[in-house]
Design an enzyme around this catalytic site. Structure first.
Site, PDB file in Angstrom:
ATOM      1  N   ASP B  11       0.546  -1.392   0.057  1.00 45.65           N
ATOM      2  CA  ASP B  11       0.070  -0.103   0.011  1.00 45.65           C
ATOM      3  C   ASP B  11       0.722   1.126  -0.034  1.00 45.65           C
ATOM      4  O   ASP B  11       1.839   1.456   0.713  1.00 45.65           O
ATOM      5  CB  ASP B  11      -1.085  -0.125   1.360  1.00 45.65           C
ATOM      6  CG  ASP B  11      -1.891  -0.945   1.140  1.00 45.65           C
ATOM      7  OD1 ASP B  11      -2.031  -1.629   0.088  1.00 45.65           O
ATOM      8  OD2 ASP B  11      -2.919  -1.214   2.245  1.00 45.65           O
ATOM      9  N   ASP B 130     -13.679  -6.130  -3.467  1.00 47.50           N
ATOM     10  CA  ASP B 130     -13.760  -6.470  -2.295  1.00 47.50           C
ATOM     11  C   ASP B 130     -15.106  -7.015  -1.890  1.00 47.50           C
ATOM     12  O   ASP B 130     -16.258  -6.262  -2.314  1.00 47.50           O
ATOM     13  CB  ASP B 130     -13.609  -5.026  -1.743  1.00 47.50           C
ATOM     14  CG  ASP B 130     -12.241  -4.218  -1.844  1.00 47.50           C
ATOM     15  OD1 ASP B 130     -11.208  -5.040  -1.885  1.00 47.50           O
ATOM     16  OD2 ASP B 130     -12.049  -3.166  -1.756  1.00 47.50           O
TER      17      ASP B 130
END
Lengths: 221, 252
Positions: B11, B130
């Site tokens: 990330d 997701d």
């Protein structure tokens, strides 16, 4: 200058050029005939569709230049679509004539019990383990991304295959002309070694093979 | 036969690596290019960068991170986060990324999958999904905006649509498993793998080497992705790969 990467207006040449640089060789990205002929080795990259790429190559008369390079005895390496273009014809979105440096056709994977594109790490099996490109190397995994594959007319042009529901052409070679279906610049250590071997063939240097990288070595680190 | 892939996820915020736990708490953990090179040396098969920058400057920084990474590593990598147009895709691919991950933007504008796939090839387009179990439906639901917004879309329908529109791969994150370290979400991953014929990267929940074995052997995932456990050396990639090989999994 050492290595010319042929620029014919498609694709990202950043990764392959940096890979050459990391191996300690000089390169030039060029579409200029003189620069290409001044180089010790020539790399023909390629991404995208066969017909589209051939159109780009023909636009600048690059097809004749690459054919001349092949005929001159100068080491030439086609990578991915660049390897496919070396062959007689391709069937991607219609039949297109290739550079016809090596006899053979580029055909789509037949629908079967495997996913298309053939994408990911697959293992090389050497059909001609004595070829200088692979002589000192182990049979390990390299990174493939393609939906079409090469069927060479002459079995002796096949240096390595990989198994994907069938033997798939992975490395071809005849005299000074080589092709890799996978991306050596994206294929970790084995990719680096294969690229290094081509560069060494180009510059005519003898390779000192580190002891830990012999054909007896298995892949595990 | 293709090898199963081990994929660390980085990330990146404003050019720096951070980690996410259940998408919330973030902590700075270093230079993305250096970390990427380290993972390449350790035997990672691929990398995913998720750009969570909020600012325009952060996104520009990401293009630079991508360019420098492409020059340093010799494995493929995917860049996702904040990519919402074909122009954005082009910028990142030209900087040297191999694939583009799209998530919220694909749900809001599914045509983006078609456009990207036609322009750059299916192999470049990774649709990130997701998903969270919806007990009323007894089925999985797609969430967007970093897992904050339920969409009312069924995950299995969405992945089928994504495949049809030209996605080359699905990056599937289970929001139920993410951050738990109890293992990948096997029922979800298996259901998605059975629904489509493009590769599936399982994400969320890995805490132990056997979790990777389970998701490959039981759910048939093509790749396993994790972040924290790799960043904090809870699992070392060489040890993980040795273990999987010993279990008979095809591994590079």
């Amino acid at each position: 200058m050492a290595i010319a990467i042929v620029d014919y207006g498609i694709g990202n040449l950043h990764s392959v050029s940096k890979a050459i640089e990391r191996l300690g060789y000089e390169y030039v990205i060029t579409g200029d005939k003189d620069e290409i002929f001044a180089a010790e080795g020539v790399i023909l990259p390629g991404v995208g569709a066969f017909g589209d790429a051939m159109n780009h190559i023909r636009e600048g008369g690059m097809d004749h230049i690459v054919q001349e390079v092949a005929a001159s005895g100068k080491p030439l390496l086609g990578i991915c679509l660049g390897m496919q273009l070396l062959f007689s014809e391709g069937e991607e979105y219609g039949v297109h004539q290739g550079l016809d440096i090596l006899p053979g056709r580029v055909v789509r994977f037949e629908e079967g019990d495997y996913k298309i594109p053939h994408m990911g790490w697959n293992k090389l099996e050497y059909r001609r383990p004595q070829n200088p490109l692979v002589r000192d190397l182990y049979e390990g995994h390299v990174y493939f991304v393609h939906s079409y594959h090469v069927q060479p007319e002459r079995p002796e042009d096949l240096i390595a295959v990989t198994d994907y529901g069938q033997p798939v052409t992975a490395i071809v070679g005849r005299d000074n002309v080589y092709g890799m279906q996978f991306h050596p610049e994206k294929s970790g250590e084995l990719g680096r070694l294969l690229l290094r071997n081509f560069l060494a063939l180009s510059t005519g240097e003898r390779l000192d093979i580190p002891e830990d990288i012999g054909i007896h070595r298995t892949e595990s680190k | 036969m293709l090898a199963k892939r081990i994929i660390p996820c980085l990330d990146v915020k404003e050019g720096r690596v951070v980690k996410g736990v259940n998408f919330v708490n973030l902590r700075d953990a270093g230079d993305p290019v250096e970390l990427a090179a380290l993972y390449d040396r350790e035997g990672a098969d691929e990398l995913v960068f998720l750009d969570i920058s909020a600012s325009v400057e952060g996104r520009e920084t990401m293009v630079d991170v991508v360019r420098r990474t492409a020059g340093e590593i010799s494995i493929p990598f995917t860049v996702g986060g904040g990519i919402s147009s074909v122009e954005d895709m082009k910028k990142i691919l030209r900087a040297g990324a191999d694939k583009i991950g799209i998530n919220t933007a694909a749900v809001l504008n599914p045509q983006l999958i078609n456009e990207g796939s036609q322009r750059f090839g299916a192999q470049c387009i990774v649709v990130a999904v997701d998903a969270k179990f919806n007990s009323e439906w007894n089925d999985w639901e797609v969430y967007t905006h970093g897992g904050r917004k339920p969409t009312g879309i069924r995950a299995l329908e969405w992945v089928r649509e994504a495949e049809q529109r030209g996605a080359g791969e699905i990056l599937l994150t289970s929001m139920d498993a993410d951050g738990t370290k109890d293992g990948f979400d096997l029922p979800l991953t298996k259901a998605v793998c059975e629904a489509i014929n493009i590769p599936v990267i399982a994400s969320g929940g890995a805490g132990l080497p056997e979790h990777f074995y389970d998701v490959f052997s039981q759910a048939n995932a093509d790749a396993g992705l994790a972040a924290t456990i790799f960043h904090y050396k809870e699992i070392s990639i060489p040890a993980l790969k040795t273990e999987l090989k010993a279990e008979g999994v095809e591994i590079r």
